[in-house]
Design a protein around this motif. Structure first.
Motif, PDB file in Angstrom:
ATOM      1  N   MET A 191       0.837  -1.209   0.000  1.00 16.04           N
ATOM      2  CA  MET A 191       0.000   0.000   0.000  1.00 16.04           C
ATOM      3  C   MET A 191       0.866   1.251   0.000  1.00 16.04           C
ATOM      4  SD  MET A 191      -2.765  -1.060   2.887  1.00 16.04           S
ATOM      5  CE  MET A 191      -1.486  -1.626   4.013  1.00 16.04           C
ATOM      6  N   VAL A 192       0.450   2.246  -0.785  1.00 19.44           N
ATOM      7  CA  VAL A 192       1.128   3.545  -0.783  1.00 19.44           C
ATOM      8  C   VAL A 192       0.143   4.692  -0.665  1.00 19.44           C
ATOM      9  CG1 VAL A 192       3.147   2.768  -2.057  1.00 19.44           C
ATOM     10  CG2 VAL A 192       1.149   3.604  -3.312  1.00 19.44           C
ATOM     11  N   GLY A 193      -1.137   4.389  -0.467  1.00 18.67           N
ATOM     12  CA  GLY A 193      -2.128   5.456  -0.344  1.00 18.67           C
ATOM     13  C   GLY A 193      -3.493   4.899   0.005  1.00 18.67           C
ATOM     14  N   MET A 207      11.791   5.465  -4.141  1.00 17.37           N
ATOM     15  CA  MET A 207      10.361   5.507  -3.881  1.00 17.37           C
ATOM     16  C   MET A 207      10.028   6.804  -3.153  1.00 17.37           C
ATOM     17  SD  MET A 207       8.839   2.605  -4.905  1.00 17.37           S
ATOM     18  CE  MET A 207       7.337   2.551  -3.949  1.00 17.37           C
ATOM     19  N   VAL A 208       8.853   7.364  -3.464  1.00 18.10           N
ATOM     20  CA  VAL A 208       8.328   8.525  -2.751  1.00 18.10           C
ATOM     21  C   VAL A 208       6.953   8.130  -2.229  1.00 18.10           C
ATOM     22  CG1 VAL A 208       7.731  10.969  -2.850  1.00 18.10           C
ATOM     23  CG2 VAL A 208       9.547  10.066  -4.331  1.00 18.10           C
ATOM     24  N   VAL A 209       6.785   8.109  -0.892  1.00 18.69           N
ATOM     25  CA  VAL A 209       5.580   7.550  -0.286  1.00 18.69           C
ATOM     26  C   VAL A 209       5.148   8.416   0.895  1.00 18.69           C
ATOM     27  CG1 VAL A 209       4.574   5.495   0.781  1.00 18.69           C
ATOM     28  CG2 VAL A 209       6.388   5.234  -0.902  1.00 18.69           C
ATOM     29  N   ASP A 210       3.854   8.600   1.043  1.00 16.52           N
ATOM     30  CA  ASP A 210       3.295   9.248   2.228  1.00 16.52           C
ATOM     31  C   ASP A 210       3.782   8.504   3.470  1.00 16.52           C
ATOM     32  OD1 ASP A 210       1.330   9.586   4.449  1.00 16.52           O
ATOM     33  OD2 ASP A 210       0.261  10.836   2.999  1.00 16.52           O
ATOM     34  N   GLU A 211       4.228   9.231   4.486  1.00 15.21           N
ATOM     35  CA  GLU A 211       4.834   8.598   5.660  1.00 15.21           C
ATOM     36  C   GLU A 211       3.905   7.602   6.354  1.00 15.21           C
ATOM     37  OE1 GLU A 211       5.802  10.617   9.263  1.00 15.21           O
ATOM     38  OE2 GLU A 211       4.173  12.075   9.077  1.00 15.21           O
ATOM     39  N   HIS A 212       2.587   7.763   6.191  1.00 19.65           N
ATOM     40  CA  HIS A 212       1.654   6.845   6.834  1.00 19.65           C
ATOM     41  C   HIS A 212       1.850   5.415   6.343  1.00 19.65           C
ATOM     42  CE1 HIS A 212      -2.061   5.598   8.847  1.00 19.65           C
ATOM     43  NE2 HIS A 212      -2.392   4.970   7.736  1.00 19.65           N
ATOM     44  N   PHE A 213       2.370   5.255   5.132  1.00 19.03           N
ATOM     45  CA  PHE A 213       2.496   3.930   4.522  1.00 19.03           C
ATOM     46  C   PHE A 213       3.931   3.412   4.539  1.00 19.03           C
ATOM     47  CE2 PHE A 213      -1.258   5.994   2.934  1.00 19.03           C
ATOM     48  CZ  PHE A 213      -2.224   5.026   3.153  1.00 19.03           C
ATOM     49  N   VAL A 214       4.750   4.026   5.385  1.00 19.32           N
ATOM     50  CA  VAL A 214       6.137   3.611   5.555  1.00 19.32           C
ATOM     51  C   VAL A 214       6.290   2.967   6.923  1.00 19.32           C
ATOM     52  CG1 VAL A 214       8.541   4.382   5.586  1.00 19.32           C
ATOM     53  CG2 VAL A 214       6.882   5.526   4.084  1.00 19.32           C
ATOM     54  N   VAL A 215       6.979   1.836   6.993  1.00 19.54           N
ATOM     55  CA  VAL A 215       7.231   1.181   8.273  1.00 19.54           C
ATOM     56  C   VAL A 215       8.701   1.321   8.641  1.00 19.54           C
ATOM     57  CG1 VAL A 215       5.353  -0.477   7.997  1.00 19.54           C
ATOM     58  CG2 VAL A 215       7.640  -1.086   7.232  1.00 19.54           C
ATOM     59  N   SER A 216       8.957   1.344   9.925  1.00 15.52           N
ATOM     60  CA  SER A 216      10.320   1.424  10.440  1.00 15.52           C
ATOM     61  C   SER A 216      10.892   0.018  10.587  1.00 15.52           C
ATOM     62  CB  SER A 216      10.321   2.138  11.790  1.00 15.52           C
ATOM     63  OG  SER A 216      11.605   2.156  12.352  1.00 15.52           O
TER      64      SER A 216
END
Length: 350
Positions: free
Chosen positions: A99-101, A131-140
């Motif tokens: 998911m990216v959005g 990749m450029v992704v909204d931070e909500h869809f990025v995991v640490s």
């Protein structure tokens, strides 16, 4: 080439893409948006190859749009963040999955089930340099997890973790069956064992018994073509995670379940299953399905993997080996997941 809107700024990117339903991938140049105020931009270092990549590059599900850059098991290092990003900074180890959005406003999104949101938007995947992704869809990604072996967790890992939790099959002491010992199956064994359950691997291949018991730590092994073993296993399992994507009978699996047992299907066979209702009614048994989880649960899964040292068994490959890898994947010739070394082997095309 599609004309880009003048009011939006873009950066050049490169990767490998399928240009048609032959599924053959080749070098491809494209554009990503510039880092927005809530975006995280990261350098892709590794990307796993999922079986669904194979379906998509060949348009086997009928919804592929070309050129198509696959890849949804993506890990790397943050290079830039937007001014409103709060959770990440440059240099952080991060991952992006399927998911990216999403809309952030429907019932599913509000309840951390972004995985059920679909708007048909098209994006290029992780067989690429950035990749450029909204931070909500990025995991640490925690420091103790190796990036290459963590990449497949962002699809295969959450695909098995989520149903174990949702269907209550994570409770210590329960007896859980895992059908199929491939990319999904071997991770299902690892997660289920880490949760404290007793795990039985169910396979058509007796040759996988040693691997299941000695290397993956399963408690028992059942050959599904052996009628004596099936008979001995009747009514012994609280739940089954079925990872097989090819057509196979469900009735023998239902027989292995205790009363109130649950059969959870993760694979997508090409033809519909044949289902007999009486075995369900007789023991109040359930058949359910599952896909990936939402973002909150995906981070939870990654943190659980870090705590319990769960890693995917992988074969790392170079970018220019990808077409051979896809052919091997089609034949089941991988143990258990291919991961592309994007950072060291992807080169810009001319």
């Amino acid at each position: 080439m599609t004309r880009l809107p003048e009011e939006v700024h873009y950066n050049k990117a490169f990767g490998w893409a399928a240009k048609d339903s032959s599924g053959v991938l080749s070098p491809f140049n494209f554009f990503t948006r510039e880092t927005g105020e809530k975006d995280v931009t990261f350098k892709v270092l590794y990307c796993g190859i999922c079986h669904s990549d194979l379906h998509m590059v060949k348009n086997e599900w009928g919804n592929s749009i070309y050129p198509l850059v696959p890849g949804h098991e993506i890990v790397g290092e943050v290079t830039e963040i937007g001014c409103k990003v709060q959770k990440f900074k440059a240099g952080d180890r991060v991952g992006v999955g399927c998911m990216v959005g999403s809309c952030h406003s429907c019932d599913n999104c509000i309840n951390n089930l972004e995985n059920y949101f679909y708007d048909g938007a098209v994006t290029h995947g992780g067989y690429s340099n950035t990749m450029v992704v909204d931070e909500h869809f990025v995991v640490s990604i925690p420091e103790n997890l190796p990036l290459d072996a963590t990449a497949p967790l962002l699809c295969a890992g959450i695909t098995v973790y989520s149903p174990l939790r949702f269907y209550g099959l994570h409770k210590p002491g329960l007896r859980v069956g895992v059908v199929g010992l491939g990319g999904l199956g071997h991770l299902a064994v690892k997660f289920a064992k880490a949760m404290g359950t007793n795990v039985t691997v169910i396979s058509t291949s007796p040759s996988k018994q040693k691997e299941a018991l000695e290397n993956l730590g399963a408690d028992s092994f059942l050959v599904s073509r052996d009628q004596d073993q099936l008979q001995a296993g009747i009514g012994t399992l609280d739940g089954i995670i079925d990872t097989v994507s090819t057509q196979h009978p469900l009735l023998p699996l239902l027989g292995l379940l205790k009363s109130h047992g649950k059969l959870v299907i993760l694979g997508i066979p090409g033809k519909p299953f044949e289902l007999q209702v009486f075995p369900l009614i007789q023991g109040r048994k359930l058949i359910g399905g599952s896909m990936i989880g939402g973002m909150k649960e995906t981070q939870e899964m990654i943190d659980f993997a870090a705590e319990h040292n769960i890693k995917t068994d992988i074969e790392v490959i170079a970018m220019d080996y990808v077409n051979t890898a896809i052919d091997r994947l089609l034949k089941g010739d991988v143990k258990y997941r291919f991961v592309i070394d994007i950072g060291n082997t992807l080169r810009p095309s001319s």
